[in-house]
Scaffold this motif. Sequence first.
Motif, mmCIF file in Angstrom:
data_model
loop_
_atom_site.group_PDB
_atom_site.id
_atom_site.type_symbol
_atom_site.label_atom_id
_atom_site.label_comp_id
_atom_site.label_asym_id
_atom_site.label_seq_id
_atom_site.Cartn_x
_atom_site.Cartn_y
_atom_site.Cartn_z
ATOM 1 N N GLY A 75 0.788 -1.224 0.000
ATOM 2 C CA GLY A 75 0.000 0.000 0.000
ATOM 3 C C GLY A 75 0.819 1.273 0.000
ATOM 4 O O GLY A 75 0.327 2.329 -0.401
ATOM 5 N N VAL A 76 2.076 1.176 0.469
ATOM 6 C CA VAL A 76 2.947 2.362 0.455
ATOM 7 C C VAL A 76 4.013 2.249 -0.634
ATOM 8 O O VAL A 76 5.048 2.912 -0.587
ATOM 9 C CB VAL A 76 3.602 2.595 1.837
ATOM 10 C CG1 VAL A 76 2.552 2.934 2.871
ATOM 11 C CG2 VAL A 76 4.425 1.375 2.274
ATOM 12 N N GLY A 77 3.749 1.366 -1.608
ATOM 13 C CA GLY A 77 4.651 1.254 -2.751
ATOM 14 C C GLY A 77 5.848 0.365 -2.539
ATOM 15 O O GLY A 77 6.794 0.389 -3.333
ATOM 16 N N GLY A 78 5.825 -0.455 -1.485
ATOM 17 C CA GLY A 78 6.962 -1.327 -1.211
ATOM 18 C C GLY A 78 6.805 -2.697 -1.849
ATOM 19 O O GLY A 78 5.705 -3.128 -2.194
ATOM 20 N N ASN A 79 7.928 -3.382 -1.990
ATOM 21 C CA ASN A 79 7.946 -4.725 -2.551
ATOM 22 C C ASN A 79 8.763 -5.630 -1.642
ATOM 23 O O ASN A 79 9.857 -5.259 -1.207
ATOM 24 C CB ASN A 79 8.568 -4.717 -3.952
ATOM 25 C CG ASN A 79 8.591 -6.106 -4.564
ATOM 26 O OD1 ASN A 79 7.564 -6.745 -4.721
ATOM 27 N ND2 ASN A 79 9.790 -6.573 -4.899
ATOM 28 N N ILE A 80 8.241 -6.812 -1.323
ATOM 29 C CA ILE A 80 8.964 -7.765 -0.470
ATOM 30 C C ILE A 80 9.924 -8.557 -1.339
ATOM 31 O O ILE A 80 9.503 -9.299 -2.226
ATOM 32 C CB ILE A 80 7.984 -8.701 0.250
ATOM 33 C CG1 ILE A 80 7.025 -7.899 1.127
ATOM 34 C CG2 ILE A 80 8.755 -9.721 1.097
ATOM 35 C CD1 ILE A 80 5.921 -8.725 1.757
ATOM 36 N N GLU A 131 6.346 6.405 6.007
ATOM 37 C CA GLU A 131 5.098 5.809 5.553
ATOM 38 C C GLU A 131 5.045 4.326 5.906
ATOM 39 O O GLU A 131 4.002 3.801 6.307
ATOM 40 C CB GLU A 131 4.926 5.990 4.045
ATOM 41 C CG GLU A 131 4.614 7.416 3.617
ATOM 42 C CD GLU A 131 5.843 8.308 3.570
ATOM 43 O OE1 GLU A 131 6.953 7.817 3.885
ATOM 44 O OE2 GLU A 131 5.695 9.487 3.221
ATOM 45 N N LEU A 132 6.180 3.646 5.777
ATOM 46 C CA LEU A 132 6.234 2.213 6.081
ATOM 47 C C LEU A 132 5.967 1.973 7.558
ATOM 48 O O LEU A 132 5.168 1.098 7.932
ATOM 49 C CB LEU A 132 7.605 1.666 5.678
ATOM 50 C CG LEU A 132 7.800 0.150 5.733
ATOM 51 C CD1 LEU A 132 6.828 -0.560 4.802
ATOM 52 C CD2 LEU A 132 9.247 -0.192 5.347
ATOM 53 N N ARG A 133 6.622 2.733 8.439
ATOM 54 C CA ARG A 133 6.423 2.551 9.873
ATOM 55 C C ARG A 133 4.984 2.847 10.284
ATOM 56 O O ARG A 133 4.404 2.130 11.103
ATOM 57 C CB ARG A 133 7.391 3.453 10.653
ATOM 58 C CG ARG A 133 8.832 2.984 10.630
ATOM 59 C CD ARG A 133 9.698 3.760 11.615
ATOM 60 N NE ARG A 133 10.998 3.164 11.729
ATOM 61 C CZ ARG A 133 12.055 3.508 10.998
ATOM 62 N NH1 ARG A 133 11.927 4.471 10.093
ATOM 63 N NH2 ARG A 133 13.215 2.906 11.155
ATOM 64 N N THR A 134 4.417 3.903 9.720
ATOM 65 C CA THR A 134 3.049 4.265 10.076
ATOM 66 C C THR A 134 2.067 3.176 9.670
ATOM 67 O O THR A 134 1.190 2.780 10.453
ATOM 68 C CB THR A 134 2.660 5.593 9.398
ATOM 69 O OG1 THR A 134 3.568 6.623 9.824
ATOM 70 C CG2 THR A 134 1.239 5.991 9.744
ATOM 71 N N ALA A 135 2.207 2.672 8.449
ATOM 72 C CA ALA A 135 1.300 1.637 7.956
ATOM 73 C C ALA A 135 1.429 0.352 8.772
ATOM 74 O O ALA A 135 0.425 -0.296 9.099
ATOM 75 C CB ALA A 135 1.580 1.364 6.480
ATOM 76 N N LEU A 136 2.654 -0.020 9.125
ATOM 77 C CA LEU A 136 2.867 -1.267 9.848
ATOM 78 C C LEU A 136 2.485 -1.159 11.320
ATOM 79 O O LEU A 136 2.130 -2.165 11.949
ATOM 80 C CB LEU A 136 4.323 -1.709 9.705
ATOM 81 C CG LEU A 136 4.701 -2.178 8.294
ATOM 82 C CD1 LEU A 136 6.200 -2.358 8.170
ATOM 83 C CD2 LEU A 136 3.985 -3.474 7.947
ATOM 84 N N ALA A 137 2.538 0.047 11.888
ATOM 85 C CA ALA A 137 2.104 0.227 13.275
ATOM 86 C C ALA A 137 0.626 -0.112 13.416
ATOM 87 O O ALA A 137 0.202 -0.697 14.420
ATOM 88 C CB ALA A 137 2.365 1.662 13.718
ATOM 89 N N THR A 138 -0.150 0.224 12.415
ATOM 90 C CA THR A 138 -1.569 -0.105 12.429
ATOM 91 C C THR A 138 -1.774 -1.617 12.403
ATOM 92 O O THR A 138 -2.608 -2.167 13.135
ATOM 93 C CB THR A 138 -2.285 0.539 11.230
ATOM 94 O OG1 THR A 138 -2.111 1.958 11.298
ATOM 95 C CG2 THR A 138 -3.762 0.210 11.230
#
Length: 416
Positions: free
Chosen positions: A142-147, A172-179
């Motif tokens: 959702g924040v444009g990342g790729n595993i 953005e990554l930390r915020t999304a994953l905190a949820t």
Amino acid sequence: MTDRATAPAPTDPTAVPPPSDGALLTVTGSDRPGVTAALFAALDELGPHPVEVLDVEQVVVHGQLVLGVVVGSPAGSPDGLLADRLRATVAEVAARTGVQVSVQPTAAGSARQERTARHHVIVLGRPVPPAAVAGAARAIAGVGGNIEAIRRLSDYPVTSFELTVSGAASTELRTALATVAAETGTDIAVEQVGLARRGKRLIVLDVDSTLVRGEVIDELAARAGRAAEVARITAAAMNGELDFEESLRARVAVLAGLPVGVLEEVRAHLVLTPGARTLIRTLQRLGFRCGIVSGGFSQITDPLAAELGLDFAAANTLEVADGRLTGGLVGEVVDRAGKARALARFAAEHGVPLDQTVAVGDGANDLDMLNAAGLGIAFNAKPFVRDQAHAALNQPYLDAVLQVLGFTRDEVLDAV
């Protein structure tokens, strides 16, 4: 004379022309000795044109091998023929080793492309539910990342997985994953990929409710018959509602008249947080300098540091007169700012840059120390602290810090 306008550009003798053709080989099947050797030996003998290895990644999951190899043909080789040349070769390897090998044409130069920002995402839980991995994967996308890769770090005392993620911005990554962490009851830490992660060399631990269970001041207050009063002040201070030094002096004042022998009684009954000895022992054998910085009392922390073989300790000192506590303190108060100063002092004494330090704590008075360290970890912390730290752990095991640092369970066992 050669016209300068039409003269060819000078050739860089160190430049390596990119391969003109590429292929991705994917090997799957039961793992056994000799599979990787057989594949690469076959590639080495492939004719009439040689190939070069551009990228390799291999993992074994419960006895099942997954091996990916990107190969390319050097410049000057016929374009578009590499995959066809490989198919017969790898079919023979597959038949001989009992694995499956697929061949897919690819752009050979892609293996050398510049990578975007990359992060390690560590998911920890006891257990880790599928919803946590699914949620993390969705949040990353959702924040444009790729595993790019996933590996298991540990299965005890907590289960943890490390995801290598590219293409996402840190905030953005930390915020999304905190949820996701809040929704699934797991811990998710985010660290930037790089040498700095494994370059950490010094760790500082808070003591009360971090290295040991409970608060020493509460235990002392109980012996003075003032437990409820002091517990209220302690809770307010740790939540950031009161100035730490003011609250500390107020709590210490109620201890006036206690015999000094009470300090040894309380120290003897201290209970280390589960995993504390494993964390310290492992990091010491890996070359870390380890110490404690406490808003508590040196009469408690100094013997504890000696028992654990720590390199340094800093804490407040209770004033004693005629064998009894006076209700006062001696010397400089180790408060929120004092903890950060102690971290900086210990790092300087041991020649360790601050960005190579780790701090672990639970209270508001730990925040300056957590933020000054290269990595600040909130351990079972108050929400006020958890929201501001670099990473947060809500597991009951202190050695889960090792997984946040990227160490696997096998590496911990080898160090112990």
